[in-house]
Motif scaffolding. Structure first.
Motif, PDB file in Angstrom:
ATOM      1  N   ILE A 237      34.185 -23.895  -2.908  1.00  0.00           N
ATOM      2  CA  ILE A 237      34.881 -24.957  -3.350  1.00  0.00           C
ATOM      3  C   ILE A 237      36.598 -24.399  -3.199  1.00  0.00           C
ATOM      4  N   PHE A 238      36.848 -23.170  -3.774  1.00  0.00           N
ATOM      5  CA  PHE A 238      38.326 -22.885  -3.457  1.00  0.00           C
ATOM      6  C   PHE A 238      38.665 -23.023  -2.095  1.00  0.00           C
ATOM      7  N   ALA A 239      37.915 -22.160  -1.217  1.00  0.00           N
ATOM      8  CA  ALA A 239      38.143 -22.371   0.113  1.00  0.00           C
ATOM      9  C   ALA A 239      38.544 -23.732   0.830  1.00  0.00           C
ATOM     10  N   ALA A 240      37.625 -24.597   0.424  1.00  0.00           N
ATOM     11  CA  ALA A 240      37.576 -26.054   0.896  1.00  0.00           C
ATOM     12  C   ALA A 240      38.987 -26.639   0.463  1.00  0.00           C
ATOM     13  N   GLY A 241      39.132 -26.292  -0.990  1.00  0.00           N
ATOM     14  CA  GLY A 241      40.432 -27.098  -1.381  1.00  0.00           C
ATOM     15  C   GLY A 241      41.733 -26.398  -0.951  1.00  0.00           C
ATOM     16  N   ALA A 242      41.781 -24.988  -0.536  1.00  0.00           N
ATOM     17  CA  ALA A 242      42.675 -24.436   0.174  1.00  0.00           C
ATOM     18  C   ALA A 242      43.258 -25.024   1.347  1.00  0.00           C
ATOM     19  N   VAL A 243      42.060 -25.135   2.225  1.00  0.00           N
ATOM     20  CA  VAL A 243      42.451 -25.559   3.520  1.00  0.00           C
ATOM     21  C   VAL A 243      42.766 -26.966   3.784  1.00  0.00           C
ATOM     22  N   ARG A 244      42.118 -27.869   2.805  1.00  0.00           N
ATOM     23  CA  ARG A 244      42.862 -28.873   2.457  1.00  0.00           C
ATOM     24  C   ARG A 244      44.000 -29.279   2.293  1.00  0.00           C
ATOM     25  N   ALA A 245      44.635 -28.256   1.242  1.00  0.00           N
ATOM     26  CA  ALA A 245      46.065 -28.203   1.107  1.00  0.00           C
ATOM     27  C   ALA A 245      46.895 -27.796   2.036  1.00  0.00           C
ATOM     28  N   ALA A 246      46.210 -26.807   3.031  1.00  0.00           N
ATOM     29  CA  ALA A 246      46.994 -26.296   4.186  1.00  0.00           C
ATOM     30  C   ALA A 246      46.977 -27.357   5.426  1.00  0.00           C
ATOM     31  N   ALA A 247      46.040 -28.366   5.396  1.00  0.00           N
ATOM     32  CA  ALA A 247      46.116 -29.315   6.667  1.00  0.00           C
ATOM     33  C   ALA A 247      47.127 -30.433   6.143  1.00  0.00           C
ATOM     34  N   TRP A 248      47.340 -30.605   4.773  1.00  0.00           N
ATOM     35  CA  TRP A 248      48.313 -31.620   4.066  1.00  0.00           C
ATOM     36  C   TRP A 248      49.685 -31.009   4.201  1.00  0.00           C
ATOM     37  N   LEU A 249      49.816 -29.791   3.978  1.00  0.00           N
ATOM     38  CA  LEU A 249      51.086 -29.163   3.916  1.00  0.00           C
ATOM     39  C   LEU A 249      51.915 -28.847   5.110  1.00  0.00           C
ATOM     40  N   ALA A 250      51.232 -28.691   6.223  1.00  0.00           N
ATOM     41  CA  ALA A 250      51.422 -28.217   7.588  1.00  0.00           C
ATOM     42  C   ALA A 250      52.592 -29.303   8.039  1.00  0.00           C
ATOM     43  N   GLY A 251      53.747 -28.903   8.550  1.00  0.00           N
ATOM     44  CA  GLY A 251      54.653 -29.839   9.003  1.00  0.00           C
ATOM     45  C   GLY A 251      55.640 -30.578   8.001  1.00  0.00           C
TER      46      GLY A 251
END
Length: 267
Positions: A237-251
Motif C-alpha cells: 500500500i505504501f508503494a502504490a501510494g508513492a507511485v501514485r504520488a510520483a505520477a502526480w508530481l512529475a512535471g
C-alpha cells in the motif's frame, strides 16, 4: 500516444525498493527506468531479478542515474538520503521521498531544494494514513479540551521510535491546536510525576514480530472517547501510494507538495 512517466527508484535493493519496483511495473503509464542503490552498495551492478525476481527483467542495480527519468522515488535511510537528493537535483527531476529519521539539517536542505525541483516528502504514503491524519486534525481542533494520545506498533526491525508517521500525525494535531509538537509531545512518562497537563500529546510504542504498521489516535473526554485507527497489512500500500504520488508530481513546478495535494484534500 501519451508518453509514460519515467520512474527511478532509490533504495531499490531493500524490501520497500522491491515493492516500489513491483508497483511501478504494474501501474499503467508509468515506466521503471532505474534501480538505484547507495554508493558502495554490495548490490551495485547485480541483476535486479536475482534479488527481486521478475520485478525488473534484465535491469541492474546502479549507484548513479544514467537513464532519462521524470521522477525519483526514494525509500532508503537517512544515511543515504543526501545521495538521493543530490541525484534528483543533478538531473532536475521530481523527488518523492518516504525516508524517515532525517536530521533538521536534512529537512532544511530538502526544503531549499524545492526552489529547483518539485518535492513531495511524507512519513507514510498510505492513502488511509493521509485520511486518518486529516480526521485526527479536524477532530482535535473541534475537541480542543480533550486529551490526545497516539499509539503506534511496528515490526521488530524498525529503527526509529516513535514512527515518523506518528510524529507527523502529532504535528498536525499540535498545529490544529495552535501549538507545536516540541511544546506538546510527551515521549515517556516513567520519569514524570504529577497529573497529565492540558495540551499534552502522549506517544506510546510497540515493536515486535512482523507488524507492518498500526497507528491509533485517542481523543479522550469526560465519559467518552474517540479512537481513530489505521492498520497496514502490506507494504504494497505504501508503494502504490508513492507511485501514485510520483505520477502526480512529475512535471510540476518546483515547490513542496503533500499527499493531501495528491488526493485533492488540501485547504
Amino acid at each position: 500516444m501519451i508518453d509514460p512517466i519515467r520512474v527511478a527508484v532509490f533504495g531499490a535493493s531493500g524490501r520497500m525498493g522491491a515493492a516500489l519496483m513491483r508497483a511501478t511495473v504494474a501501474t499503467p503509464r508509468v515506466q521503471l527506468v532505474a534501480a538505484l542503490v547507495r554508493a558502495g552498495s554490495v548490490q551495485a551492478d547485480a541483476v535486479v531479478s536475482s534479488l527481486h525476481g521478475g520485478a525488473a527483467e534484465s535491469m541492474c542495480f546502479s549507484e548513479s542515474l544514467s537513464a532519462a527519468a521524470d521522477v525519483l522515488i526514494d525509500f532508503s535511510a537517512a544515511s543515504a538520503f543526501d545521495q538521493a537528493l543530490a541525484i534528483a537535483l543533478e538531473h532536475k527531476i521530481a523527488l518523492v521521498s518516504g525516508t524517515t529519521g532525517l536530521s533538521e539539517t536534512q529537512y532544511q536542505t530538502l526544503h531549499a531544494a524545492a526552489r529547483e525541483i518539485p518535492i513531495l516528502w511524507a512519513s507514510n504514503f498510505s492513502l488511509g494514513i493521509a485520511m486518518l491524519t486529516r480526521l485526527a486534525r479536524d477532530a482535535a481542533k473541534a475537541l480542543a479540551d480533550w486529551d490526545c494520545e497516539i499509539s503506534e506498533a511496528h515490526h521488530r526491525h524498525k529503527q526509529d521510535a516513535p514512527s515518523g508517521t506518528a510524529l507527523s500525525i502529532g504535528d498536525a494535531i499540535a498545529k490544529a491546536r495552535a501549538s507545536t509538537l516540541d511544546d506538546s509531545a510527551i515521549y515517556a512518562r516513567t520519569a514524570k510525576s504529577g497529573a497529565r497537563k492540558a495540551g499534552e500529546i502522549g506517544f506510546s510504542v510497540v515493536r515486535g514480530g512482523d507488524i507492518v504498521g498500526e497507528h491509533t489516535v485517542f481523543l479522550i473526554g469526560e465519559g467518552e472517547r474517540i479512537e481513530l485507527t489505521h492498520r497496514a497489512q502490506s507494504r504494497d500500500i505504501f508503494a502504490a501510494g508513492a507511485v501514485r504520488a510520483a505520477a502526480w508530481l512529475a512535471g510540476r513546478t518546483p515547490g513542496v507538495y503533500t499527499i493531501e495535494n495528491v488526493l485533492g484534500l488540501s485547504d
